[in-house]
Design an enzyme around this catalytic site. Structure first.
Site, PDB file in Angstrom:
ATOM      1  N   CYS A 167       0.805  -1.222   0.000  1.00  0.00           N
ATOM      2  CA  CYS A 167       0.000   0.000   0.000  1.00  0.00           C
ATOM      3  C   CYS A 167       0.838   1.272   0.000  1.00  0.00           C
ATOM      4  O   CYS A 167       0.298   2.369  -0.145  1.00  0.00           O
ATOM      5  CB  CYS A 167      -0.934   0.014   1.203  1.00  0.00           C
ATOM      6  SG  CYS A 167      -1.889  -1.492   1.390  1.00  0.00           S
ATOM      7  N   HIS A 308      -3.030   7.762   6.058  1.00  0.00           N
ATOM      8  CA  HIS A 308      -3.231   6.482   5.385  1.00  0.00           C
ATOM      9  C   HIS A 308      -4.656   6.018   5.669  1.00  0.00           C
ATOM     10  O   HIS A 308      -5.340   5.559   4.768  1.00  0.00           O
ATOM     11  CB  HIS A 308      -2.198   5.473   5.875  1.00  0.00           C
ATOM     12  CG  HIS A 308      -2.207   4.188   5.131  1.00  0.00           C
ATOM     13  ND1 HIS A 308      -2.048   4.122   3.758  1.00  0.00           N
ATOM     14  CD2 HIS A 308      -2.374   2.896   5.544  1.00  0.00           C
ATOM     15  CE1 HIS A 308      -2.106   2.857   3.363  1.00  0.00           C
ATOM     16  NE2 HIS A 308      -2.311   2.097   4.431  1.00  0.00           N
ATOM     17  N   GLU A 319      -1.699   4.621  13.546  1.00  0.00           N
ATOM     18  CA  GLU A 319      -1.368   5.862  12.860  1.00  0.00           C
ATOM     19  C   GLU A 319      -1.627   7.072  13.751  1.00  0.00           C
ATOM     20  O   GLU A 319      -0.869   8.051  13.712  1.00  0.00           O
ATOM     21  CB  GLU A 319      -2.153   5.989  11.548  1.00  0.00           C
ATOM     22  CG  GLU A 319      -1.681   7.153  10.699  1.00  0.00           C
ATOM     23  CD  GLU A 319      -2.286   7.175   9.304  1.00  0.00           C
ATOM     24  OE1 GLU A 319      -1.737   7.879   8.431  1.00  0.00           O
ATOM     25  OE2 GLU A 319      -3.311   6.494   9.082  1.00  0.00           O
ATOM     26  N   LYS A 340      -9.540   8.222   1.900  1.00  0.00           N
ATOM     27  CA  LYS A 340     -10.024   6.882   1.568  1.00  0.00           C
ATOM     28  C   LYS A 340     -11.506   6.751   1.932  1.00  0.00           C
ATOM     29  O   LYS A 340     -12.172   5.825   1.477  1.00  0.00           O
ATOM     30  CB  LYS A 340      -9.203   5.815   2.287  1.00  0.00           C
ATOM     31  CG  LYS A 340      -7.792   5.619   1.723  1.00  0.00           C
ATOM     32  CD  LYS A 340      -7.061   4.488   2.417  1.00  0.00           C
ATOM     33  CE  LYS A 340      -5.678   4.254   1.819  1.00  0.00           C
ATOM     34  NZ  LYS A 340      -4.737   5.353   2.134  1.00  0.00           N
ATOM     35  N   HIS A 345      -9.731   2.227  -0.769  1.00  0.00           N
ATOM     36  CA  HIS A 345      -8.280   2.020  -0.750  1.00  0.00           C
ATOM     37  C   HIS A 345      -7.807   1.635  -2.149  1.00  0.00           C
ATOM     38  O   HIS A 345      -8.016   0.506  -2.589  1.00  0.00           O
ATOM     39  CB  HIS A 345      -7.919   0.936   0.257  1.00  0.00           C
ATOM     40  CG  HIS A 345      -6.461   0.894   0.608  1.00  0.00           C
ATOM     41  ND1 HIS A 345      -5.474   1.421  -0.206  1.00  0.00           N
ATOM     42  CD2 HIS A 345      -5.814   0.392   1.694  1.00  0.00           C
ATOM     43  CE1 HIS A 345      -4.299   1.227   0.361  1.00  0.00           C
ATOM     44  NE2 HIS A 345      -4.476   0.618   1.517  1.00  0.00           N
ATOM     45  N   PHE A 406       1.197  -3.354   3.932  1.00  0.00           N
ATOM     46  CA  PHE A 406       1.427  -4.716   4.406  1.00  0.00           C
ATOM     47  C   PHE A 406       2.919  -5.032   4.275  1.00  0.00           C
ATOM     48  O   PHE A 406       3.580  -4.599   3.325  1.00  0.00           O
ATOM     49  CB  PHE A 406       0.627  -5.711   3.560  1.00  0.00           C
ATOM     50  CG  PHE A 406      -0.801  -5.911   4.009  1.00  0.00           C
ATOM     51  CD1 PHE A 406      -1.390  -5.080   4.939  1.00  0.00           C
ATOM     52  CD2 PHE A 406      -1.556  -6.944   3.493  1.00  0.00           C
ATOM     53  CE1 PHE A 406      -2.699  -5.261   5.353  1.00  0.00           C
ATOM     54  CE2 PHE A 406      -2.873  -7.150   3.895  1.00  0.00           C
ATOM     55  CZ  PHE A 406      -3.445  -6.315   4.829  1.00  0.00           C
TER      56      PHE A 406
END
Length: 420
Positions: A167, A308, A319, A340, A345, A406
């Site tokens: 990502c 994110h 985060e 998002k 995403h 990831f």
């Protein structure tokens, strides 16, 4: 010797909320969600029946040859469309862009496109088998095929690279392009990200991983809800975003419009877990600190942080801790939002699309909203100003955008208002 400065002179996007920059930004500003029922395959028997699809995109409106389009997968069409828009926005044509010392850097996060799935279906079909595989399966399955087609379309013979860090791919692609221009290897880059993974196989993979929300099949627009108490997973998206990055003196010499400056980049690895971030957010915090140092800025110099913000408990909690650890008490004065909530995403394209959002936020002095944030998850410490529901006007001189992928891939980019 002074470091070469890098500016942004062109923007292009194909997203779940619009097939160009104008439409995408207007819908993000308004908090309009691009999430809806899946139409790209029959998901009626799936626990997850929603995604953020690109809608009604037609590459032929750009005059691309239909024979060429038949040799492209869905992701490639998105990337080429975004690239054509960005190149045009930067003041170039198909005929003259290749004369520049220019390269391409595309971030691809997953790459499980429709060509891969179609190939597997034929291979495992007893009535078909290996001899009935579609002839173009091999090239269409390559993650690098998208950037390769962009280079062929424009005749760009400089480096054409594909970077994959889950990502974080789109953000890392911008960072790599920044370093290439700073080093003098190239003067310009088409940099960003692309992905098109809304296939039965890929949705199934993330579904069994319990990463996707299955709680909002009857209310898709409310499904992506970063930092909200009632979030239950992220929404798979798709698309592409491209920024034209250019060495400052080169841009000034040709009289280019300058949107903003790419001031800094930082990248780290958590070295912790294949799907979960470090719970204290320390890996992402280190990347953000490196980006700020690279930009020569202090944390309080940032007015807007594009999160994110995936709408998963693990990400949103870590985060938020990351933001607090870097910004300290100033974190509560910082404008934060996760777009998002509108786009879903976009995986490999996410960081690039969010960099575009940062550029537009600077240009218009507007912080876009976290659209579905009804009740912040205070039980997990999500107590910052995430710009819930509606955006706000604000003077924005510098932004930070971080992508946390990831495998523990962390990439952060600093974009600031251009000052000569």
């Amino acid at each position: 010797m002074a470091q070469r400065r890098v500016v942004i002179t062109g923007l292009g996007a194909v997203s779940p909320v619009g097939n160009n920059i104008k439409a995408s930004w207007e819908n993000i500003k308004a908090g309009n969600s691009g999430v809806d029922k899946i139409t790209l395959f029959d998901a009626s028997d799936y626990p997850v029946q929603i995604a953020a699809e690109v809608k009604d995109f037609d590459l032929s409106v750009y005059g691309v040859d239909k024979k060429m389009m038949r040799k492209m997968n869905r992701q490639t069409k998105f990337l080429l469309g975004a690239s054509i828009e960005a190149v045009t926005d930067a003041g170039y044509t198909k005929e003259n862009i290749a004369k520049e010392n220019i390269g391409i850097v595309d971030g691809v996060g997953v790459g499980l496109n429709e060509a891969v799935e179609a190939g597997y279906k034929k291979y495992y079909d007893p009535a078909a088998g290996v001899n009935r595989l579609p002839p173009l399966t091999a090239p269409l399955a390559l993650n690098s095929e998208a950037a390769a087609n962009v280079s062929m379309y424009f005749g760009i013979t400089g480096p054409s690279w594909t970077l994959s860090t889950a990502c974080a791919s789109g953000t890392d692609a911008l960072g790599l392009a920044l370093d290439m221009i700073r080093s003098g290897r190239i003067d310009m880059a088409l940099a960003g990200g692309s992905d098109a993974n809304i296939t039965g196989f890929n949705i199934g993979c993330y579904q069994v991983l319990q990463a996707l929300t299955s709680s909002y099949n009857d209310n898709p627009k409310a499904a992506s809800r970063p930092f909200d108490k009632n979030r239950s997973g992220f929404v798979m998206g798709e698309g592409a975003a491209i920024l034209v990055l250019e060495e400052l003196e080169h841009a000034k010499a040709r009289g280019a419009k300058i949107y903003a400056e790419v001031a800094g980049f930082g990248s780290t690895s958590d070295a912790y877990h294949v799907t979960a971030p470090r719970e204290d957010g320390s890996g992402g915090a280190a990347a953000l600190q490196l980006a700020l140092k690279d930009a020569g800025l202090k944390p309080e110099d940032i007015q807007y942080y594009n999160a994110h913000g995936t709408s998963t408990s693990a990400n949103d909690t870590a985060e938020t801790k990351m933001i607090k650890s870097v910004f300290g008490n100033y974190a509560y004065k910082l404008h934060v939002s996760s777009t998002k909530s509108e786009t879903g995403h976009m995986i490999g394209a996410a960081g690039a699309m969010e960099a575009v959002v940062c550029v537009k936020a600077i240009e218009e002095g507007f912080v876009p909203p976290t659209a579905n944030l009804d009740e912040p998850d205070l039980d997990h410490g999500c107590d910052l100003d995430y710009t819930p529901k509606t955006g706000v006007k604000a003077e924005i001189k510098a932004t930070a955008s971080c992508s946390l992928g990831f495998g523990g891939h962390n990439g952060c980019i600093i974009i600031k208002k251009f000052e000569d």
